[in-house]
Design a protein around this motif. Structure first.
Motif, PDB file in Angstrom:
ATOM      1  N   TYR A 139      -2.884   4.077 -12.223  1.00  0.00           N
ATOM      2  CA  TYR A 139      -2.554   3.011 -10.983  1.00  0.00           C
ATOM      3  C   TYR A 139      -2.835   3.426  -9.702  1.00  0.00           C
ATOM      4  O   TYR A 139      -2.859   2.727  -9.103  1.00  0.00           O
ATOM      5  CB  TYR A 139      -0.534   2.552 -11.221  1.00  0.00           C
ATOM      6  CG  TYR A 139      -0.634   1.783 -10.457  1.00  0.00           C
ATOM      7  CD1 TYR A 139      -0.823  -0.019 -10.264  1.00  0.00           C
ATOM      8  CD2 TYR A 139       0.551   1.767  -9.071  1.00  0.00           C
ATOM      9  CE1 TYR A 139      -0.277  -0.750  -9.367  1.00  0.00           C
ATOM     10  CE2 TYR A 139       1.100   1.510  -8.305  1.00  0.00           C
ATOM     11  CZ  TYR A 139       0.472  -0.423  -8.100  1.00  0.00           C
ATOM     12  OH  TYR A 139       1.261  -1.449  -7.338  1.00  0.00           O
ATOM     13  N   ALA A 140      -2.050   4.698  -9.590  1.00  0.00           N
ATOM     14  CA  ALA A 140      -2.013   5.148  -8.945  1.00  0.00           C
ATOM     15  C   ALA A 140      -1.713   6.970  -8.191  1.00  0.00           C
ATOM     16  O   ALA A 140      -1.311   7.743  -9.473  1.00  0.00           O
ATOM     17  CB  ALA A 140      -1.169   4.731  -7.039  1.00  0.00           C
ATOM     18  N   TYR A 141      -2.076   7.686  -7.393  1.00  0.00           N
ATOM     19  CA  TYR A 141      -2.516   9.261  -7.091  1.00  0.00           C
ATOM     20  C   TYR A 141      -1.218   8.760  -6.055  1.00  0.00           C
ATOM     21  O   TYR A 141      -1.685   8.270  -5.123  1.00  0.00           O
ATOM     22  CB  TYR A 141      -3.249   9.966  -6.364  1.00  0.00           C
ATOM     23  CG  TYR A 141      -3.302  11.192  -6.482  1.00  0.00           C
ATOM     24  CD1 TYR A 141      -1.871  12.070  -7.110  1.00  0.00           C
ATOM     25  CD2 TYR A 141      -4.218  11.375  -5.573  1.00  0.00           C
ATOM     26  CE1 TYR A 141      -1.967  13.308  -6.234  1.00  0.00           C
ATOM     27  CE2 TYR A 141      -3.279  12.185  -4.842  1.00  0.00           C
ATOM     28  CZ  TYR A 141      -3.238  13.906  -4.830  1.00  0.00           C
ATOM     29  OH  TYR A 141      -2.618  14.950  -4.657  1.00  0.00           O
ATOM     30  N   VAL A 142      -0.087   9.748  -5.575  1.00  0.00           N
ATOM     31  CA  VAL A 142       0.593  10.135  -4.653  1.00  0.00           C
ATOM     32  C   VAL A 142       0.652  11.084  -4.562  1.00  0.00           C
ATOM     33  O   VAL A 142       1.220  12.236  -4.753  1.00  0.00           O
ATOM     34  CB  VAL A 142       1.891   9.369  -4.437  1.00  0.00           C
ATOM     35  CG1 VAL A 142       2.822   9.584  -3.285  1.00  0.00           C
ATOM     36  CG2 VAL A 142       1.661   8.094  -4.725  1.00  0.00           C
ATOM     37  N   GLY A 143      -0.164  11.734  -3.147  1.00  0.00           N
ATOM     38  CA  GLY A 143      -0.068  13.708  -2.473  1.00  0.00           C
ATOM     39  C   GLY A 143      -0.748  13.419  -0.863  1.00  0.00           C
ATOM     40  O   GLY A 143      -0.565  12.676  -0.516  1.00  0.00           O
ATOM     41  N   SER A 144      -0.942  14.432  -1.183  1.00  0.00           N
ATOM     42  CA  SER A 144      -1.460  14.903   0.295  1.00  0.00           C
ATOM     43  C   SER A 144      -2.835  15.657   0.310  1.00  0.00           C
ATOM     44  O   SER A 144      -3.032  16.318  -1.181  1.00  0.00           O
ATOM     45  CB  SER A 144      -0.441  16.498   1.149  1.00  0.00           C
ATOM     46  OG  SER A 144       0.741  15.262   0.726  1.00  0.00           O
ATOM     47  N   GLU A 145      -3.665  14.726   0.401  1.00  0.00           N
ATOM     48  CA  GLU A 145      -4.982  16.067   0.733  1.00  0.00           C
ATOM     49  C   GLU A 145      -5.372  17.146   0.927  1.00  0.00           C
ATOM     50  O   GLU A 145      -5.012  17.402   2.716  1.00  0.00           O
ATOM     51  CB  GLU A 145      -6.145  14.590   1.727  1.00  0.00           C
ATOM     52  CG  GLU A 145      -7.556  15.341   1.903  1.00  0.00           C
ATOM     53  CD  GLU A 145      -8.035  15.284   0.486  1.00  0.00           C
ATOM     54  OE1 GLU A 145      -7.996  16.625  -0.219  1.00  0.00           O
ATOM     55  OE2 GLU A 145      -8.156  14.723   0.019  1.00  0.00           O
ATOM     56  N   SER A 146      -5.923  18.430   0.110  1.00  0.00           N
ATOM     57  CA  SER A 146      -5.597  19.638   0.133  1.00  0.00           C
ATOM     58  C   SER A 146      -6.655  20.114   0.991  1.00  0.00           C
ATOM     59  O   SER A 146      -6.756  21.045   1.169  1.00  0.00           O
ATOM     60  CB  SER A 146      -5.814  20.634  -0.938  1.00  0.00           C
ATOM     61  OG  SER A 146      -4.208  20.188  -1.961  1.00  0.00           O
ATOM     62  N   LEU A 147      -8.077  19.019   0.942  1.00  0.00           N
ATOM     63  CA  LEU A 147      -9.181  19.325   1.956  1.00  0.00           C
ATOM     64  C   LEU A 147      -9.020  18.956   3.162  1.00  0.00           C
ATOM     65  O   LEU A 147      -9.328  20.196   4.229  1.00  0.00           O
ATOM     66  CB  LEU A 147     -10.520  18.603   1.368  1.00  0.00           C
ATOM     67  CG  LEU A 147     -11.048  18.358   1.992  1.00  0.00           C
ATOM     68  CD1 LEU A 147     -11.808  20.033   1.982  1.00  0.00           C
ATOM     69  CD2 LEU A 147     -12.127  17.467   2.373  1.00  0.00           C
ATOM     70  N   GLY A 282       8.341  13.447   1.091  1.00  0.00           N
ATOM     71  CA  GLY A 282       7.933  11.874   1.777  1.00  0.00           C
ATOM     72  C   GLY A 282       7.107  11.944   0.127  1.00  0.00           C
ATOM     73  O   GLY A 282       6.563  10.332  -0.668  1.00  0.00           O
ATOM     74  N   GLN A 283       6.602  13.038  -0.328  1.00  0.00           N
ATOM     75  CA  GLN A 283       6.230  12.801  -2.237  1.00  0.00           C
ATOM     76  C   GLN A 283       6.929  12.495  -2.925  1.00  0.00           C
ATOM     77  O   GLN A 283       6.267  11.538  -4.109  1.00  0.00           O
ATOM     78  CB  GLN A 283       4.737  14.211  -2.284  1.00  0.00           C
ATOM     79  CG  GLN A 283       3.895  14.401  -1.446  1.00  0.00           C
ATOM     80  CD  GLN A 283       3.319  15.347  -1.802  1.00  0.00           C
ATOM     81  OE1 GLN A 283       3.525  16.239  -3.348  1.00  0.00           O
ATOM     82  NE2 GLN A 283       2.488  15.970  -1.456  1.00  0.00           N
ATOM     83  N   GLY A 284       7.771  12.794  -2.953  1.00  0.00           N
ATOM     84  CA  GLY A 284       8.951  11.965  -4.093  1.00  0.00           C
ATOM     85  C   GLY A 284       9.521  10.954  -4.409  1.00  0.00           C
ATOM     86  O   GLY A 284       9.317  10.084  -4.974  1.00  0.00           O
ATOM     87  N   LYS A 285      10.244  10.311  -2.886  1.00  0.00           N
ATOM     88  CA  LYS A 285       9.664   8.926  -2.164  1.00  0.00           C
ATOM     89  C   LYS A 285       8.655   8.160  -2.790  1.00  0.00           C
ATOM     90  O   LYS A 285       8.985   7.099  -3.365  1.00  0.00           O
ATOM     91  CB  LYS A 285      10.493   8.889  -1.179  1.00  0.00           C
ATOM     92  CG  LYS A 285      11.034   7.244  -0.480  1.00  0.00           C
ATOM     93  CD  LYS A 285      11.166   7.366   0.707  1.00  0.00           C
ATOM     94  CE  LYS A 285      11.657   6.366   1.544  1.00  0.00           C
ATOM     95  NZ  LYS A 285      12.208   5.983   2.658  1.00  0.00           N
ATOM     96  N   GLY A 286       7.661   8.242  -2.225  1.00  0.00           N
ATOM     97  CA  GLY A 286       6.475   7.382  -2.500  1.00  0.00           C
ATOM     98  C   GLY A 286       5.619   7.221  -4.038  1.00  0.00           C
ATOM     99  O   GLY A 286       5.514   6.456  -4.224  1.00  0.00           O
ATOM    100  N   ALA A 287       6.411   8.796  -4.327  1.00  0.00           N
ATOM    101  CA  ALA A 287       6.018   8.374  -5.700  1.00  0.00           C
ATOM    102  C   ALA A 287       6.827   7.170  -7.060  1.00  0.00           C
ATOM    103  O   ALA A 287       6.474   6.236  -7.424  1.00  0.00           O
ATOM    104  CB  ALA A 287       5.240   9.331  -7.029  1.00  0.00           C
ATOM    105  N   ILE A 288       7.782   7.929  -6.353  1.00  0.00           N
ATOM    106  CA  ILE A 288       9.329   6.616  -6.811  1.00  0.00           C
ATOM    107  C   ILE A 288       8.339   4.422  -6.200  1.00  0.00           C
ATOM    108  O   ILE A 288       8.730   3.658  -7.521  1.00  0.00           O
ATOM    109  CB  ILE A 288      10.662   7.136  -6.492  1.00  0.00           C
ATOM    110  CG1 ILE A 288      10.580   7.841  -7.299  1.00  0.00           C
ATOM    111  CG2 ILE A 288      11.241   5.221  -7.693  1.00  0.00           C
ATOM    112  CD1 ILE A 288       9.994   7.759  -8.855  1.00  0.00           C
ATOM    113  N   ASN A 306      -1.640   8.184   0.100  1.00  0.00           N
ATOM    114  CA  ASN A 306      -2.293   9.999   1.357  1.00  0.00           C
ATOM    115  C   ASN A 306      -0.264  10.026   2.275  1.00  0.00           C
ATOM    116  O   ASN A 306      -0.365   9.155   2.961  1.00  0.00           O
ATOM    117  CB  ASN A 306      -3.304   9.659   2.400  1.00  0.00           C
ATOM    118  CG  ASN A 306      -2.920  10.918   3.167  1.00  0.00           C
ATOM    119  OD1 ASN A 306      -2.905  12.547   2.186  1.00  0.00           O
ATOM    120  ND2 ASN A 306      -3.925  10.969   4.009  1.00  0.00           N
ATOM    121  N   ILE A 307       0.052  10.976   1.442  1.00  0.00           N
ATOM    122  CA  ILE A 307       0.940  11.720   2.677  1.00  0.00           C
ATOM    123  C   ILE A 307       0.372  12.684   3.503  1.00  0.00           C
ATOM    124  O   ILE A 307       0.669  13.629   2.772  1.00  0.00           O
ATOM    125  CB  ILE A 307       2.550  12.000   1.810  1.00  0.00           C
ATOM    126  CG1 ILE A 307       2.564  10.873   0.421  1.00  0.00           C
ATOM    127  CG2 ILE A 307       3.632  12.527   2.660  1.00  0.00           C
ATOM    128  CD1 ILE A 307       3.349   9.747   1.331  1.00  0.00           C
TER     129      ILE A 307
END
Length: 326
Positions: A139-147, A282-288, A306-307
């Protein structure tokens, strides 16, 4: 934002769903009692409850506490990909409404996602980015862009070096998407500066202790190094300890990524020159939040939630220490 703290049972371990995940790791949930008819139950598979992941877990915990209509049942794979697969299979059997996976290994995602899809359960991946094939199935990926992290980190280092100098790169655990992209961001910036070059590169497996050992080896090799750029704060702090112990720190710039409490404190003290803050809360909250949208059938404009990473130096470090309750 509420003060973050180490996980010490803050998400209360309970037997809310009979037999859930027996023998497959530690289960945690901040819900109370059995599932309400209108309550959304989200299964969350974590690779570990330790280190940086505590920030992500805190984001989940605080959101869960504030919403009675949501129950998050979380498990710890203890960095065992086989155990994580078993845990996700049990979630599927128990019929959770959505599954959030922070994978032990991204190359182990496909079977978990396929089984959840067959059961009609939406999957959200958080923190560690899936490959393109898996991305199409979730459905989605919630995270921060490592690049982005590797890019802004190296741009600041290049600025501090005046566009010239020898760079040593400490890689995290090889094969992880974050390592590939953070290092690529570093090297893309270096390519833009003819008077900068990578003179050393090796893995320290995201560990402070291995960062110490690797830096000691580089010091003993006699290589001239002007900056040590690490894929995370832990390795960077290890490099600092080795440099200080050997009396070789001098003007060597050291940079990390993640913005952990220890990392930020070292930035404030002037030991760690640069870090890129990764907002685990923010990633945890955004994932839920994203999992709830999936359960409700909402359509997303973009599968990548994106976070953003944020650059931290001594000039603005107090702002980020405050975010972490320090």
């Amino acid at each position: 934002m509420m003060k973050l703290k180490k996980i010490t049972g803050g998400i209360i371990a309970t037997a809310l769903i009979t037999g859930l995940l027996a023998g497959c790791g530690t289960e945690k949930s901040s819900g109370n009692g059995s599932k309400d008819q209108d309550q959304i139950v989200i299964g969350m598979a974590m690779p570990s409850y330790e280190d940086w992941f505590t920030y992500l877990i805190n984001g989940v915990e605080e959101y869960d506490k504030q919403h009675d209509d949501v129950k998050v049942t979380m498990v710890d794979a203890k960095n065992d990909s086989g155990k994580q697969l078993s845990q996700v299979e049990t979630m599927i059997t128990q019929g959770v409404d959505a599954i959030v996976i922070n994978p032990v290994e991204t190359n182990g995602l496909a079977p978990m996602v396929d089984e959840a899809n067959e059961a009609g359960i939406p999957v959200i991946v958080v923190n560690r980015a899936p490959d393109e094939d898996v991305m199409k199935k979730i459905y989605a990926y919630v995270g921060s862009e490592s690049l982005e992290a590797g890019t802004i980190q190296m741009e600041k280092v290049a600025e501090m070096l005046g566009g010239k100098g020898n760079v040593a790169i400490m890689n995290g655990t090889l094969g992880q998407d974050s390592v590939v992209k953070r290092t690529k961001g570093n090297k893309d910036v270096i390519k833009k500066h003819p008077d900068m070059k990578v003179v050393r590169e090796a893995t320290a497996d995201y560990q402070r202790s291995q960062g110490i050992t690797l830096m000691e080896n580089w010091i003993q090799s006699g290589s001239k190094i002007d900056a040590v750029v690490a894929n995370n704060d832990e390795m960077a702090l290890g490099a600092i300890l080795a440099l200080e112990e050997s009396g070789k720190r001098g003007n060597i710039i050291v940079a990390g990524i993640d913005g952990t409490v220890d990392g930020l404190k070292n930035v404030k003290e002037g030991k760690l020159n640069v870090t890129a803050f990764q907002d685990g809360y923010g990633q945890g909250k955004g994932a839920i939040e994203t999992a709830i949208k999936a359960v409700k059938g909402e359509k997303l404009k973009d599968k990548f939630v994106n976070i953003p990473f944020e650059l931290v130096t001594k000039d603005n470090v107090d702002e980020y220490l405050k975010k972490l309750g320090e």
